[in-house]
Structure formats: structure tokens, C-alpha cells
Design a protein around this motif. Structure first.
Motif, PDB file in Angstrom:
ATOM      1  N   GLU A  55       5.463  -3.796   2.445  1.00 34.24           N
ATOM      2  CA  GLU A  55       5.104  -2.641   3.268  1.00 34.24           C
ATOM      3  C   GLU A  55       3.581  -2.487   3.405  1.00 34.24           C
ATOM      4  OE1 GLU A  55       6.685   0.996   1.786  1.00 34.24           O
ATOM      5  OE2 GLU A  55       6.484   2.019   3.715  1.00 34.24           O
ATOM      6  N   TYR A  56       3.150  -2.065   4.582  1.00 33.16           N
ATOM      7  CA  TYR A  56       1.736  -1.772   4.854  1.00 33.16           C
ATOM      8  C   TYR A  56       1.519  -0.276   4.653  1.00 33.16           C
ATOM      9  CZ  TYR A  56      -2.530  -1.328   7.717  1.00 33.16           C
ATOM     10  OH  TYR A  56      -3.794  -1.067   8.166  1.00 33.16           O
ATOM     11  N   ASP A  57       0.661   0.069   3.711  1.00 35.25           N
ATOM     12  CA  ASP A  57       0.493   1.457   3.290  1.00 35.25           C
ATOM     13  C   ASP A  57      -0.627   2.131   4.087  1.00 35.25           C
ATOM     14  OD1 ASP A  57       0.374   3.858   2.066  1.00 35.25           O
ATOM     15  OD2 ASP A  57      -0.059   3.090   0.057  1.00 35.25           O
ATOM     16  N   GLU A  85      -2.610  -3.444  13.509  1.00 34.32           N
ATOM     17  CA  GLU A  85      -1.423  -3.101  14.277  1.00 34.32           C
ATOM     18  C   GLU A  85      -0.214  -3.237  13.369  1.00 34.32           C
ATOM     19  OE1 GLU A  85      -1.211  -5.491  17.738  1.00 34.32           O
ATOM     20  OE2 GLU A  85      -2.760  -4.369  18.789  1.00 34.32           O
ATOM     21  N   THR A  86       0.860  -2.536  13.703  1.00 33.77           N
ATOM     22  CA  THR A  86       2.014  -2.518  12.812  1.00 33.77           C
ATOM     23  C   THR A  86       3.312  -2.760  13.576  1.00 33.77           C
ATOM     24  OG1 THR A  86       2.170  -0.111  13.047  1.00 33.77           O
ATOM     25  CG2 THR A  86       0.925  -0.951  11.162  1.00 33.77           C
ATOM     26  N   ALA A 125       2.181  -4.681   8.519  1.00 38.01           N
ATOM     27  CA  ALA A 125       1.009  -5.017   9.331  1.00 38.01           C
ATOM     28  C   ALA A 125       1.339  -6.231  10.185  1.00 38.01           C
ATOM     29  CB  ALA A 125      -0.196  -5.302   8.445  1.00 38.01           C
ATOM     30  N   GLN A 126       0.923  -6.193  11.430  1.00 45.26           N
ATOM     31  CA  GLN A 126       1.156  -7.298  12.369  1.00 45.26           C
ATOM     32  C   GLN A 126      -0.170  -7.989  12.668  1.00 45.26           C
ATOM     33  OE1 GLN A 126       3.660  -6.902  16.089  1.00 45.26           O
ATOM     34  NE2 GLN A 126       1.633  -6.838  17.035  1.00 45.26           N
ATOM     35  N   VAL A 127      -0.175  -9.313  12.586  1.00 45.80           N
ATOM     36  CA  VAL A 127      -1.423 -10.058  12.789  1.00 45.80           C
ATOM     37  C   VAL A 127      -1.208 -11.122  13.859  1.00 45.80           C
ATOM     38  CG1 VAL A 127      -3.292 -11.316  11.681  1.00 45.80           C
ATOM     39  CG2 VAL A 127      -1.888  -9.741  10.329  1.00 45.80           C
ATOM     40  N   LYS A 132      -6.664  -1.089   4.901  1.00 44.30           N
ATOM     41  CA  LYS A 132      -6.595  -2.545   4.798  1.00 44.30           C
ATOM     42  C   LYS A 132      -5.276  -2.984   4.170  1.00 44.30           C
ATOM     43  CE  LYS A 132     -11.593  -3.132   4.362  1.00 44.30           C
ATOM     44  NZ  LYS A 132     -12.692  -3.742   3.586  1.00 44.30           N
ATOM     45  N   VAL A 133      -4.937  -4.256   4.403  1.00 47.36           N
ATOM     46  CA  VAL A 133      -3.823  -4.871   3.681  1.00 47.36           C
ATOM     47  C   VAL A 133      -4.298  -5.123   2.256  1.00 47.36           C
ATOM     48  CG1 VAL A 133      -2.277  -6.855   3.541  1.00 47.36           C
ATOM     49  CG2 VAL A 133      -2.955  -5.946   5.785  1.00 47.36           C
TER      50      VAL A 133
END
Length: 316
Positions: free
Chosen positions: A135-137, A47-48, A57-59, A169-170
Motif C-alpha cells: 500500500e502507498y501511504d 499517481e495512484t 503508487a503508479q509509476v 514518497k514511497v
């Protein structure tokens, strides 16, 4: 070594009812060392959340808590050579009755009885949402193909197997800052939580096939008479930009929201150097001290004795 605990941030002994709620907040930096998938509602990616014009990315904190709880249960079973720390019949997520389910893990992280007996133990640990600091790519996909018995992705006629799924993936080099708060916890609960954080290295989906992918480091500790209410989102949105040094941003955030009753320890501006009690605690929790097992068994045994008396449970 004899452990000492601070006068602030903890309660002296276990009690079922919490009349006061002092807190210890651990500032944990989680470095991603291998590609890691923290999926939630999305099967193939995290999730972002968007901060500014960047996607992060949100965890959910439970993604970390569930793995750290298992590390703790493994420790209890290893230390428990006399049956005082954890019942042989206890299994995670399948609690039976209170007597069999009572251990340092359930006292620290909480538990709801769903088996033969209804009961509830409230968690002392709060691990909120966190986000990647960089940043999450979404374009950085990993494609997995079927592998044949030859160990390659070609069959015996040389045909290439089809792609099974794509993962986003992160990536290594990204990381997360996580504020983990213990509310009305005892010293042994703090020791147990630190052990689980410092000795867990595999998180996210498919971690049983990929090995260690996250390295945890405790950047600082905050002791308070009340809830510290720190937020990774607040840190990233209001105190950190792309070109900023993360530790400097963290220092500015802590100083910006700091309250009068806080004691702050860590290696960043505005924090005091770690006192002896904290160095000793981290040494035992990280299993670097020669007598770490002996100390943890003694501390956890003391907590269990207090808890059994409070819940009016006998040895039988």
C-alpha cells in the motif's frame, strides 16, 4: 570469457526492418531502499491506482527508462577510447543527424531526430507501467523547511522557518515488480539493457540530492517466439493479496498465463535454473566479471558495425 546468447528470444543481427519479433522479458524487482518520489501530474506525490481497497503508487515506465539510458551513455563514453561507440558531439535529447546520433543506446531504446535531419529509430525496449506491491501511504508526508546559513531551521533571532513543501514518497520496504520486454533485439542489446538496469540505483524526483534509493534485482528471464504481454497490474489484481508471498504470486501468475513457446528461467516454482549463458551474461552486465569492460566493448563494437552497414553510413 566468450559470451553465448540463446537461440530463442533474440535476432541474430541488427536490421532496420523487423520481419520477426521474438522477445526476451526480464522480471525485475525494484526494491525501494530510501524514500522515493515518483511524481507525475501531482507535484507532491505519486499517481495512484486502487486495487481492491488498497491504494498503490503508479509509476510510468519512462521514469525508469530515462535514468537507465543515462547509465548506458555514461558506459559508452567510458569504453569509447577509439571513437567507435559514441560520437563526441552526441547529447541526450538533442539529437542532430543520424550519423552523429547512432550508438548502442539509440539502437536499443530508440530515437527521433529533431535537429538538422529527420529520422526515427524504433525502441526495442518496452517498459510498461508498474505499481507498488504494498500500500502507498498518503498520510506519510515529509515536510521540508527552509534552512538558514547556521545549518539549522532557525534564524539568528530563534524564529522557526516556514514549511516550503510536503512530499508523499514511497517508503523503504515497499517495492515494484517490473516486466521489461526486448522485442527483436540482438544479444548486445540485451547485454546493454541488463547493464543499465543492474547499475542504476537512483530514480524519481530529487534523486540528485538523495543518492541511491532503488535496488534492482533480476528475478527471472522469459524467452518467447512472440510478445509475452505480461502486466504488473494483472499480477497484483488477480494473483496477489496482502498476505501472499510476492515470489509465490509471481510464480502462479507466470504459470497461469504461460504459453507453449516460452522458456522460463529463474528462482521460483515452474522456472528452470539459470543456464551458463545467463549466468555469464548477468556477471558481465553487473560488472562482476574481471573482463567485463573488454567483453562489452567487443559486443557493442560488433553491433555498431552491423548498424552502420545497414544505415549505409561510412566511417567518414
Amino acid at each position: 570469457m566468450t559470451l553465448e546468447y540463446p537461440d530463442k528470444g533474440l535476432v541474430e543481427s541488427h536490421s532496420i526492418y523487423r520481419k520477426r519479433k521474438p522477445t526476451v522479458t526480464l522480471i525485475v524487482k525494484r526494491d525501494v531502499t530510501e524514500p522515493t518520489l515518483f511524481r507525475n501530474s501531482n507535484h507532491d506525490r505519486a499517481e495512484t491506482q486502487e486495487f481492491g481497497d488498497k491504494l498503490h503508487a503508479q509509476v510510468n515506465g519512462e521514469k525508469f527508462t530515462s535514468k537507465e539510458r543515462l547509465t548506458g551513455l555514461d558506459l559508452l563514453r567510458r569504453l569509447d577510447d577509439d571513437g567507435t561507440l559514441i560520437d563526441d558531439e552526441y547529447t541526450y535529447n538533442e539529437p542532430d543527424d543520424l550519423a552523429d546520433s547512432l550508438n548502442v543506446g539509440t539502437l536499443t531504446y530508440g530515437l527521433a531526430g529533431t535537429g538538422d535531419q529527420d529520422f526515427a529509430i524504433k525502441s526495442r525496449v518496452v517498459e510498461g507501467y508498474t505499481y507498488t506491491t504494498d500500500e502507498y501511504d498518503l498520510m506519510n508526508k515529509e515536510t521540508r523547511n527552509a534552512v538558514y546559513e547556521t545549518g539549522t531551521m532557525q534564524d539568528n533571532e530563534g524564529e522557526q522557518s516556514q514549511a516550503l513543501f510536503d512530499f508523499v514518497k514511497v517508503q523503504p520496504g515497499n517495492d515494484l515488480v517490473h516486466f521489461i520486454t526486448l522485442e527483436a533485439a540482438t544479444g548486445p542489446m540485451l547485454l546493454y539493457t541488463l547493464h543499465n538496469i543492474l547499475n542504476t540505483g537512483k530514480y524519481g524526483a530529487r534523486e540528485t540530492r538523495t543518492g541511491r534509493n532503488v535496488r534492482n534485482d533480476v528475478l527471472g528471464v522469459i524467452l518467447g517466439d512472440h510478445d509475452t504481454s505480461l502486466s504488473t497490474g494483472e499480477l497484483l489484481m488477480e494473483y496477489h493479496s496482502d498476505d501472499d508471498d510476492l515470489v509465490e504470486s509471481l510464480s502462479e501468475y507466470i504459470q497461469g498465463v504461460r504459453r507453449e513457446d516460452w522458456d522460463v528461467y529463474g528462482e521460483f516454482e515452474g522456472a528452470e535454473a539459470a543456464p551458463n549463458w545467463l549466468d555469464d551474461l548477468l556477471s558481465v552486465a553487473a560488472r562482476e566479471a574481471d573482463d567485463a569492460d573488454e567483453i562489452m566493448k567487443e559486443e557493442f563494437g560488433r553491433l555498431m558495425t552491423e548498424a552502420r552497414e545497414n544505415f549505409e553510413l561510412t566511417d567518414e
